[in-house]
Design a protein around this motif. Structure first.
Motif, PDB file in Angstrom:
ATOM      1  N   GLY A 125       0.836  -1.193   0.000  1.00  0.00           N
ATOM      2  CA  GLY A 125       0.000   0.000   0.000  1.00  0.00           C
ATOM      3  C   GLY A 125       0.873   1.247   0.000  1.00  0.00           C
ATOM      4  O   GLY A 125       2.098   1.178  -0.170  1.00  0.00           O
ATOM      5  N   CYS A 156       4.463   2.851   3.025  1.00  0.00           N
ATOM      6  CA  CYS A 156       5.000   1.761   3.835  1.00  0.00           C
ATOM      7  C   CYS A 156       6.502   1.938   4.021  1.00  0.00           C
ATOM      8  O   CYS A 156       7.169   2.560   3.200  1.00  0.00           O
ATOM      9  N   GLY A 161      -1.785  -3.083   3.396  1.00  0.00           N
ATOM     10  CA  GLY A 161      -2.491  -1.816   3.335  1.00  0.00           C
ATOM     11  C   GLY A 161      -1.494  -0.671   3.395  1.00  0.00           C
ATOM     12  O   GLY A 161      -0.295  -0.842   3.148  1.00  0.00           O
ATOM     13  N   ASP A 162      -1.980   0.491   3.769  1.00  0.00           N
ATOM     14  CA  ASP A 162      -1.164   1.700   3.852  1.00  0.00           C
ATOM     15  C   ASP A 162      -0.496   1.819   5.220  1.00  0.00           C
ATOM     16  O   ASP A 162      -0.985   1.284   6.218  1.00  0.00           O
ATOM     17  N   GLU A 163       0.608   2.542   5.248  1.00  0.00           N
ATOM     18  CA  GLU A 163       1.337   2.898   6.480  1.00  0.00           C
ATOM     19  C   GLU A 163       1.795   1.682   7.283  1.00  0.00           C
ATOM     20  O   GLU A 163       1.882   1.728   8.502  1.00  0.00           O
ATOM     21  N   CYS A 164       2.100   0.595   6.594  1.00  0.00           N
ATOM     22  CA  CYS A 164       2.661  -0.579   7.264  1.00  0.00           C
ATOM     23  C   CYS A 164       4.172  -0.409   7.396  1.00  0.00           C
ATOM     24  O   CYS A 164       4.799   0.315   6.623  1.00  0.00           O
ATOM     25  N   ASN A 183      -4.216  -1.798   7.139  1.00  0.00           N
ATOM     26  CA  ASN A 183      -3.483  -0.543   7.295  1.00  0.00           C
ATOM     27  C   ASN A 183      -2.833  -0.468   8.674  1.00  0.00           C
ATOM     28  O   ASN A 183      -3.338  -1.025   9.642  1.00  0.00           O
ATOM     29  N   LYS A 184      -1.730   0.249   8.742  1.00  0.00           N
ATOM     30  CA  LYS A 184      -1.026   0.528  10.004  1.00  0.00           C
ATOM     31  C   LYS A 184      -0.663  -0.745  10.765  1.00  0.00           C
ATOM     32  O   LYS A 184      -0.854  -0.842  11.960  1.00  0.00           O
ATOM     33  N   ASN A 229      -6.418  -4.077  10.617  1.00  0.00           N
ATOM     34  CA  ASN A 229      -5.848  -2.732  10.723  1.00  0.00           C
ATOM     35  C   ASN A 229      -5.352  -2.464  12.141  1.00  0.00           C
ATOM     36  O   ASN A 229      -5.898  -2.995  13.111  1.00  0.00           O
TER      37      ASN A 229
END
Length: 174
Positions: free
Chosen positions: A15, A18, A33-36, A55-56, A78
């Protein structure tokens, strides 16, 4: 440089925003997902089945995520933190979960939302962990209900801190 490899023509997919540490290993059918963030010496092996992260999600130093051939993929929701040297294998972790340092979560386990698996705990195969609980011990057992303060104070704080920590490395690496 991180080791990111295809397996059986499946390449990890990431995502937005990351962070992958230079010596992390991520292979095969992995989707994030995003911000991993994937920290030093972490291993995410989607070689024999899928691994899907929301995410996260932060996978801390030395942690290993794997799955079981033709049986159990690994699904992570998440806002999940996987502590240093933890093993997460062929299981499902819902949203807002903290897996403590050195914990082991085995095949076909379901960890419901807002749950903490204590450091060093071993969650045996086929266990279902109740939402809003803390599990500890070998084998892991429910030790208490979790407070809303602990959910926002620990689970959310750690996930948010790892987004912040990864920004330091991304900024310094530019």
């Amino acid at each position: 440089m991180a080791l990111i490899l295809p397996v059986e023509n499946k390449l990890p997919q990431f995502g937005n925003d990351c962070y992958i540490a230079p010596n992390a290993t991520i292979v095969g059918d992995v989707q994030t997902g995003d911000e991993c963030s994937f920290w030093f010496n972490s291993v995410i092996r989607g070689d024999v089945n899928f691994i899907k992260l929301g995410n996260k999600v932060n996978v801390q130093d030395g942690a290993c995520i794997h799955c079981t051939y033709q049986k159990y993929g690994t699904t992570i929701g998440n806002n999940v933190s996987i502590g240093h040297h933890a093993i997460v294998h062929g299981c499902t972790l819902h949203d807002n979960v903290l897996i403590g340092m050195g914990a082991i979560v085995m095949d076909n386990v379901v960890v419901h939302s807002n749950t903490i698996i204590a450091a060093g705990a071993v969650v045996l195969e086929n266990t279902v962990c109740e939402p809003g609980s803390i599990y500890a011990g070998v084998p892991a057992k429910k030790v208490k209900d979790i407070s809303q303060e602990l959910i926002s104070g620990e689970i959310n704080r750690i996930a948010n801190n790892y987004v912040k920590y990864s920004s330091w490395f991304k900024k310094d690496g530019e």
